[in-house]
Design a protein around this motif. Structure first.
Motif, short mmCIF file in Angstrom:
data_model
loop_
_atom_site.label_atom_id
_atom_site.label_comp_id
_atom_site.label_asym_id
_atom_site.label_seq_id
_atom_site.Cartn_x
_atom_site.Cartn_y
_atom_site.Cartn_z
N ARG A 578 1.62 2.62 -15.39
CA ARG A 578 2.26 3.93 -15.33
C ARG A 578 2.76 4.21 -13.92
NH1 ARG A 578 -1.55 8.82 -16.79
NH2 ARG A 578 -1.90 7.37 -18.50
N PHE A 579 1.96 3.89 -12.92
CA PHE A 579 2.28 4.24 -11.54
C PHE A 579 2.90 3.10 -10.75
CE2 PHE A 579 -1.64 6.46 -12.87
CZ PHE A 579 -1.13 7.75 -12.94
N LEU A 580 2.57 1.86 -11.11
CA LEU A 580 3.01 0.72 -10.31
C LEU A 580 3.98 -0.20 -11.02
CD1 LEU A 580 -0.39 -0.26 -8.63
CD2 LEU A 580 1.36 1.34 -7.82
N GLY A 581 4.24 0.06 -12.32
CA GLY A 581 5.09 -0.84 -13.07
C GLY A 581 4.32 -2.10 -13.46
N HIS A 582 5.02 -2.99 -14.17
CA HIS A 582 4.40 -4.25 -14.58
C HIS A 582 4.26 -5.16 -13.36
CE1 HIS A 582 3.72 -8.00 -16.75
NE2 HIS A 582 3.60 -7.31 -17.87
N PRO A 583 3.09 -5.78 -13.18
CA PRO A 583 2.90 -6.60 -11.97
C PRO A 583 3.85 -7.78 -11.88
CG PRO A 583 1.05 -6.86 -13.50
CD PRO A 583 1.86 -5.71 -14.00
N ASP A 584 4.37 -8.28 -12.99
CA ASP A 584 5.35 -9.36 -12.92
C ASP A 584 6.68 -8.86 -12.36
OD1 ASP A 584 3.46 -11.02 -13.98
OD2 ASP A 584 4.32 -11.06 -16.01
N GLN A 585 7.00 -7.60 -12.60
CA GLN A 585 8.27 -7.03 -12.15
C GLN A 585 8.14 -6.42 -10.75
OE1 GLN A 585 9.87 -4.13 -14.86
NE2 GLN A 585 11.81 -3.92 -13.74
N TYR A 586 6.98 -5.86 -10.45
CA TYR A 586 6.78 -5.18 -9.17
C TYR A 586 5.52 -5.71 -8.47
CZ TYR A 586 10.00 -1.76 -11.25
OH TYR A 586 11.08 -1.15 -11.84
N PRO A 587 5.45 -6.99 -8.15
CA PRO A 587 4.23 -7.52 -7.53
C PRO A 587 3.92 -6.86 -6.19
CG PRO A 587 6.02 -9.12 -7.40
CD PRO A 587 6.48 -8.04 -8.31
N GLU A 588 4.97 -6.41 -5.48
CA GLU A 588 4.74 -5.81 -4.17
C GLU A 588 3.97 -4.50 -4.27
OE1 GLU A 588 8.67 -4.20 -5.71
OE2 GLU A 588 7.58 -6.10 -5.73
N HIS A 589 4.12 -3.77 -5.39
CA HIS A 589 3.36 -2.53 -5.55
C HIS A 589 1.86 -2.81 -5.62
CE1 HIS A 589 7.04 -0.37 -7.55
NE2 HIS A 589 7.23 -0.64 -6.28
N TYR A 590 1.50 -3.89 -6.25
CA TYR A 590 0.09 -4.27 -6.37
C TYR A 590 -0.43 -4.88 -5.07
CZ TYR A 590 0.51 -3.34 -11.36
OH TYR A 590 0.70 -2.73 -12.57
N ASP A 591 0.38 -5.70 -4.43
CA ASP A 591 -0.04 -6.34 -3.18
C ASP A 591 -0.24 -5.29 -2.08
OD1 ASP A 591 0.15 -8.77 -4.47
OD2 ASP A 591 2.16 -9.21 -3.69
N ASP A 592 0.69 -4.33 -2.00
CA ASP A 592 0.63 -3.34 -0.92
C ASP A 592 -0.55 -2.39 -1.08
OD1 ASP A 592 2.91 -4.49 0.06
OD2 ASP A 592 4.28 -2.92 -0.65
N GLY A 593 -1.04 -2.23 -2.30
CA GLY A 593 -2.16 -1.32 -2.52
C GLY A 593 -3.51 -1.98 -2.54
N SER A 594 -3.56 -3.30 -2.29
CA SER A 594 -4.82 -4.03 -2.37
C SER A 594 -5.69 -3.78 -1.14
CB SER A 594 -4.54 -5.53 -2.51
OG SER A 594 -5.72 -6.28 -2.35
N LEU A 595 -6.94 -3.38 -1.37
CA LEU A 595 -7.88 -3.25 -0.26
C LEU A 595 -8.32 -4.61 0.24
CD1 LEU A 595 -10.20 -0.34 -1.51
CD2 LEU A 595 -8.18 -0.20 -0.04
N ILE A 596 -8.35 -5.60 -0.64
CA ILE A 596 -8.82 -6.93 -0.26
C ILE A 596 -7.92 -7.53 0.83
CG2 ILE A 596 -9.19 -9.27 -1.12
CD1 ILE A 596 -9.93 -7.95 -3.82
N ALA A 597 -6.60 -7.32 0.69
CA ALA A 597 -5.68 -7.84 1.70
C ALA A 597 -5.89 -7.19 3.06
CB ALA A 597 -4.24 -7.63 1.23
N GLU A 598 -6.45 -5.99 3.07
CA GLU A 598 -6.63 -5.26 4.33
C GLU A 598 -8.03 -5.44 4.91
OE1 GLU A 598 -4.74 -1.58 4.92
OE2 GLU A 598 -3.66 -1.60 3.03
N ALA A 599 -8.86 -6.27 4.29
CA ALA A 599 -10.24 -6.44 4.74
C ALA A 599 -10.35 -6.80 6.23
CB ALA A 599 -10.93 -7.49 3.88
N PRO A 600 -9.49 -7.67 6.77
CA PRO A 600 -9.64 -8.01 8.20
C PRO A 600 -9.46 -6.83 9.14
CG PRO A 600 -8.31 -9.66 7.07
CD PRO A 600 -8.47 -8.51 6.11
N ASN A 601 -8.93 -5.70 8.64
CA ASN A 601 -8.67 -4.56 9.51
C ASN A 601 -9.89 -3.68 9.73
OD1 ASN A 601 -5.96 -5.36 9.53
ND2 ASN A 601 -5.43 -4.05 7.79
#
Length: 672
Positions: A578-601
């Motif tokens: 609903r908020f981010l679209g389908h992950p195949d179509q909008y992978p950047e929406h999911y990547d940008d919101g991931s806490l795991i990717a920001e763990a080194p910070n």
């Protein structure tokens, strides 16, 4: 009772819900109101009661203790008159006589779920083992109506996303004459299978759960017309294009359904013909998503379709396709219809929700007043008005009679919440500020604790007097200035406000927390110590708390994050897409919101709390973030809660968890 006993009271009262009258339902003639309530503020056995609207006298209809059960009545179903009520209790099926009192067992097969008495009162339907069955109200003729063809197929139950995300908790609907049912068939064989195990008891096998992860297959849901005479007709619509069955029902004009596309940008309301063909009644589209309003669609007695439209920045009620509510009055839910009248809830000020009625000859009328969250139900000339506020009550109103208040046995909190409602900055953010009891302006600056949810599912800043206000006050009484802010995306502010988070559920909510904090400091100079700012939250609030210390350690100095979704791909289809679209179509929406990717910070103290039996935010969320933090060499704390689902219910866990969070915040925030 001392103030420091509040966590214990919160636990034993089940967040102050025990002893409160719930699920009120007037009879067809309005002379009786049925409702559920336990006998006391710490008594978990929920009983069925009846109120005589003429005298105000309450009668006990069914007491689980007398019926030999150690559990309470969770819900009940009545016939059209309200004379009889059916319910499941401790694995058995029961039928109560609401006029004479008392309940008798009905022989059934297996453990009944979703018990529903037909409108004529002749037949009870129920689900057992995924099969839909019926039995006579006299206890005879128990038989199978629809049997699953395979494992992970069921009849008459709502699938995961229906119950959890668009509030369709039902899986079948009786015809008014009690001769047929409209039934959902749910096939979950293509849905991803996840497993939950109890690490503290490795001899027990894991529990398998069908959970539709974002971007993966949903359950295959179809509708069937099933007659008690054995007839069976499939309802036909384009299920490939509209895979979500968001609502259904059966009224005097026939069965109907609402279906939604996978991208959630189109909703169609369909009339269902006897041969299973469907006819389009209405279609709504939106470039982002169609917001599903609880209680819709529905029809009036004359057949006019009641629906909604997003008109500019107002979500408006429509009747027969025409808006009937003004600009600025935000529709929240439709309670029901009686004749040509529509009963609904709506907000002019987002911190309050009021009960309204619309009828073509009388126009629009507000039925509630004063601060709070108001709801209600009307039938047979009797209105039951429920008010959640700091002096909550349930009032029965009937023309020509004095108002009657249903008795509440809820325990009053041992502390008194004293929120100051603020409107902050150019976005007019609604916020609540809690200060320690007895605090005086000359007492000096206070460490700050932000206590948000701030997601699309819930407001925390209301005049509704709900339990989390007492929790915020309790933390304030431990020496904090507690600030609760509802930012962009939270309900009650209209369609444009809702959809500011499309594609990014992280940035706008976090920005609003920071802007609200700074604006409060500007309005209250000398009150907030901005060098000691903590944040706590649960579910989306937990996500926001962890995000705050990862992205903005210059503002936030410690975070307690519970049930935290750390990777949006591990959440369900309908909610996430609903908020981010389908992950195949909008992978950047999911990547940008991931806490795991920001763990080194991470450079600030972080406490992660996780229920190991959580089937909403799975333990994998916390474990993966913890692993990423460890790999990046970032110290943090993890508190696992054994046998705990998404919201802790065990008394010891509820009580001790608040103390654990308090201890973490005290030792983690910088000292003066």
């Amino acid at each position: 009772m001392a103030t420091d006993s509040f966590p214990q009271q919160l636990a034993r009262t089940r967040r102050f819900t025990l002893g409160v009258p719930t699920q009120p339902e007037p009879s067809a003639d309005g002379a009786t109101v049925l409702f559920l309530r336990s006998r006391g503020g710490t008594d978990p056995l929920i009983c069925l009661w009846a109120l005589d609207t003429a005298t105000g006298a309450e009668r006990l209809i069914a007491d689980p203790g007398v019926l030999g059960s150690a559990t309470g009545i969770a819900s009940y179903s009545t016939d059209a008159t309200g004379r009889h009520a059916a319910f499941a209790l401790d694995g058995g099926l029961w039928l109560a006589d609401t006029a004479e009192g008392g309940a008798r067992p009905i022989r059934c097969t297996g453990e009944p779920q979703e018990v529903r008495l037909d409108p004529t009162g002749r037949t009870i339907a129920y689900v057992s083992g995924g099969a839909l069955r019926v039995v006579g109200a006299d206890g005879t003729g128990d038989r199978l109506l629809a049997e699953p063809e395979a494992e992970d197929v069921s009849y008459g139950l709502a699938e995961y996303v229906a119950a959890g995300e668009f509030e369709r908790t039902r899986g079948y609907w009786w015809s008014p004459d009690g001769t047929a049912l409209l039934v959902a068939r749910v096939d979950e064989r293509a849905v991803t299978r996840l497993f939950l195990a109890d690490p503290a008891d490795p001899q027990q096998p894991p529990r398998a759960i069908r959970y539709p992860l974002a971007g993966t297959a949903n359950a295959d849901v179809s509708l069937w017309l099933l007659g008690l005479d054995g007839s069976r007709v499939e309802v036909r619509w384009d299920r490939d294009a509209f895979e979500y069955l968001t609502a259904a029902g059966w009224d005097g004009h026939g069965p109907y359904a609402a279906v939604q596309s996978r991208d959630q940008r189109t909703v169609r309301t369909l009339a269902i013909e006897p041969d299973g063909a469907t006819r389009l009644l209405a279609e709504r589209t939106d470039p982002h998503w169609i917001e599903l309003v609880p209680g819709l669609p529905v029809r009036t007695g004359g057949g006019a379709l009641v629906d909604t439209t997003d008109d500019g920045d107002t979500r408006r009620l429509t009747v027969d396709g025409k808006p009937v509510t003004p600009d600025g009055l935000q529709l929240r839910a439709v309670v029901g219809t009686e004749g040509e009248e529509v009963l609904f809830t709506a907000s002019e000020e987002p911190t309050e929700t009021h009960l309204w009625a619309y009828r073509p000859d009388l126009g629009l009328r507000q039925l509630s007043d004063g601060p709070g969250l108001h709801d209600g139900v009307r039938r047979g000339g009797t209105l039951v008005l429920t008010t959640r506020s700091h002096s909550g009550r349930t009032t029965v109103l009937r023309d020509g009679q004095e108002p009657v208040t249903l008795t509440s046995y809820a325990e009053p909190p041992v502390i008194t919440a004293r929120p100051e409602i603020l409107i902050l900055g150019p976005r007019e953010l609604r916020a609540a500020l809690y200060l320690p009891t007895g605090y005086r302006p000359g007492d000096g600056p206070l460490p700050v604790l932000l206590d948000p949810y701030a997601g699309p599912a819930m407001q925390k800043v209301t005049t509704g007097g709900v339990w989390h206000e007492q929790v915020s006050q309790w933390f304030a009484d431990q020496g904090f200035a507690v600030l609760v802010i509802d930012g962009r995306g939270t309900p009650g502010r209209g369609p444009q406000w809702d959809k500011t988070v499309w594609g990014d559920k992280a940035g706008p909510p976090l920005e609003d927390q920071i802007d609200g904090l700074r604006e409060t400091a500007r309005l209250r100079p000398g009150l907030l110590d901005l060098d000691r700012v903590g944040i706590r939250g649960w579910s989306f609030g937990g996500y926001l708390a962890a995000l705050a210390v990862l992205r903005r350690p210059d503002v936030f100095h410690a975070a307690s994050a519970g049930a935290t979704p750390t990777d949006w791909r591990l959440y369900d289809t309908h909610w996430q897409e609903r908020f981010l679209g389908h992950p195949d179509q909008y992978p950047e929406h999911y990547d940008d919101g991931s806490l795991i990717a920001e763990a080194p910070n991470l450079s600030r103290p972080l406490l992660l709390i996780q229920g190991l039996a959580d089937d909403n935010v799975y333990p994998a969320h916390t474990l993966r973030l913890s692993s990423a933090l460890l790999a990046a060499g970032r110290p943090h704390e993890v508190l696992p809660l054994r046998a705990t689902a998404h919201r802790p219910t065990d008394e010891a866990v509820v009580e001790k968890l608040l103390h654990h969070e308090l201890d973490f915040l005290r030792r983690s925030l910088p000292t003066q």
